[in-house]
Design an enzyme around this catalytic site. Structure first.
Site, PDB file in Angstrom:
ATOM      1  CG  ASP A   1       5.268   3.901   1.741  1.00  0.00           C
ATOM      2  OD1 ASP A   1       5.329   4.587   2.787  1.00  0.00           O
ATOM      3  OD2 ASP A   1       4.207   3.716   1.122  1.00  0.00           O
TER       4      ASP A   1
ATOM      5  CE1 TYR B   1      -3.712   2.465   0.463  1.00  0.00           C
ATOM      6  CE2 TYR B   1      -2.392   3.374   2.246  1.00  0.00           C
ATOM      7  CZ  TYR B   1      -3.458   3.472   1.373  1.00  0.00           C
ATOM      8  OH  TYR B   1      -4.271   4.584   1.406  1.00  0.00           O
TER       9      TYR B   1
ATOM     10  CE  LYS C   1      -0.378   5.559   7.906  1.00  0.00           C
ATOM     11  NZ  LYS C   1      -1.766   5.861   8.171  1.00  0.00           N
TER      12      LYS C   1
END
Length: 486
Positions: free
Chosen positions: A290, A199, A318
């Site tokens: 990522d 993802y 985040k």
């Protein structure tokens, strides 16, 4: 790999995963998930499940009322993928450390943490005080350059070994899109290799083959296929497939979740990245980590520091700002990052990457103070130790309860494997079972939340605000689930 930063806790015989020195036990995780997927699903008896649902409704009338209002004004009543959604999502009022309180006054240990955004925990007093001082003395946003942009970038470069220069953006999803565009501008190539099941945000080019390797366009509704026509899918355990895709000579970059899809749900084999980076560079492609989740959770310096590798680019988001908004950045080799501009092309590799809120003073200050706290001696390491201890205790519970569930972790990323829908091969015949196993996880979460724990179907996180007392409550919550299955 550092054995004290990214490891599964070393349990006594029969209580869980066996740690191999210097590595996460990827082969054992995959084997045990496949073993769960090969067994019939263990459902909660209907009368027991109905009793748990009734208890949930009794405790949460305020959330039920608010959800009714939300359904009238929000698309499908919710904007968030992470929280409990069956029979309806909870509405929260406040929180501190590892605990939150809902609008009905119920207290929970929060193991969702906004999908991992709250690295320090809820309402960290030092961070909040710094932001309040900023708002009181200066401004929340002025739209011009600010010293905090420099301070935040300098701190990123100090913390993350792969970072030589930084480009701020508005979110982790934006960071991944920016990384792809920067790689294309720098190399002059079009293709991006994405590992199946990984993802990288909800941008069009990445909305293919999410979570379950082989799921293809199942989640790509509304995305024209030509938008991901230059996304090349490669199985995460097949270096030969990666080599073949790179050999075409048209790949700008390989992008990867460092510990595997869904932050370690389908982990990579040992030394995979060392070999994959060498392959990418041999064929003129960049390698991108990522680190939106792992950057503030794997250990100091992120997953690439823990794994001992050096990607060309890393993406952050985040936890970089502990939940404060406009949270995202791309960092990496200076000559590559320099391709990102906001002015006009000047003959060097160039791509326009803008954003009114990117690098704004409030977000930059939150980044500076968050990383400062995370790197304070003992803070992140202490949280990882709490996570390791919880893994040990959960595995002991599952072993004693006679269920095939198991837990493991990468830093403060906690995984509790219950039904293993991702371990089934994806085809038309098995798709209904994959969906059913995912739906069963929602049933499992009802007794867990009734026991005072918020869990994202076992795909969880801990924070620097969690304590061993919080772990007691997590173990008790899963004990309630095991008892209902007995």
């Amino acid at each position: 790999m550092s054995t004290d930063l990214a490891r599964s806790a070393e349990p006594a015989t029969g209580t869980g995963l066996v740690r191999r020195p210097g590595s996460a036990p990827a082969a054992e995780i995959l084997a045990r998930a496949s073993a769960i997927a090969a067994q019939p699903m263990r459902e909660i008896a209907p009368e027991r499940l109905e009793s748990e649902l009734a208890e949930f409704r009794r405790r949460t009338p305020g959330s039920a009322t608010l959800f009714g209002r939300a359904q009238r004004v929000l698309a499908r009543g919710s904007e968030h993928v992470d929280p409990l959604s069956s029979p309806y999502p909870l509405f929260l009022d406040h929180g501190a450390g590892g605990e939150v309180v809902d609008v009905d006054g119920n207290r929970y240990v929060d193991c969702i943490l906004a999908g991992g955004a709250l690295s320090l925990g809820h309402n960290h007093p030092g961070l909040n005080a710094a932001v309040v001082d900023l708002l009181r003395e200066r401004t929340g946003f002025h739209g011009h350059l600010d010293e905090f942009e420099v301070l935040a970038a300098e701190r990123i470069i100090e913390v993350f070994p792969a970072a030589e220069a930084v480009r701020f953006v508005g979110s982790g999803a934006e960071a991944d899109l920016a990384a792809a565009r920067i790689a294309r501008a720098y190399t002059g190539r079009r293709k991006i290799i994405k590992f199946r099941g990984h993802y990288h945000g909800w941008g069009d080019q990445f909305m293919v083959d999410l979570e379950v390797p082989g799921s293809g366009d199942f989640m790509a509704g509304g995305v024209p296929p030509e938008h991901y026509a230059h996304t090349v899918l490669v199985h995460p355990h097949r270096l030969d497939d990666l080599a073949a895709a790179l050999a075409a000579g048209d790949v700008a970059a390989v992008i990867s979740e460092p510990f595997g899809g869904e932050s370690g749900l389908v982990p990579f084999a040992d030394d995979f990245h060392q070999q994959a980076i060498a392959l990418a560079h041999r064929h003129g492609a960049l390698y991108v980590f990522d680190e939106v989740v792992t950057g503030t959770r794997a250990g100091i310096g992120g997953a690439h520091a823990v794994l001992g590798v050096r990607p060309d680019l890393i993406t952050l988001g985040k936890g970089l700002m502990n939940g404060y908004p406009s949270c995202g950045a791309v960092a990496g080799r200076r000559e590559v990052i320099e391709a990102a501009g906001t002015g006009l092309p000047d003959g060097r590799p160039f791509t326009y990457i803008g954003g009114t809120m990117s690098g704004n003073v409030l977000s930059a200050a939150a980044c500076y103070h968050t990383l400062g706290e995370l790197t304070r001696p003992g803070v992140l390491d202490g949280a990882i130790a709490v996570t390791a201890d919880l893994v040990l205790r959960l595995n002991a519970l599952f072993s004693a309860g006679g269920v095939p569930f198991f837990a493991y972790h990468f830093g403060t990323i906690l995984r509790i494997e219950l039904t293993a829908p991702h371990a089934l091969p994806v085809d038309a015949e098995r798709l209904p079972e994959i969906i059913a196993r995912r739906a069963l996880l929602a049933d499992y979460m009802i007794p867990v939340v009734n026991a005072g724990v918020l869990s994202r179907m076992g795909r969880d996180m801990l924070s620097c605000g969690h304590t061993r007392a919080d772990s007691d409550r997590v173990v008790n919550a899963y004990a309630r689930l095991v008892e209902l299955l007995g």
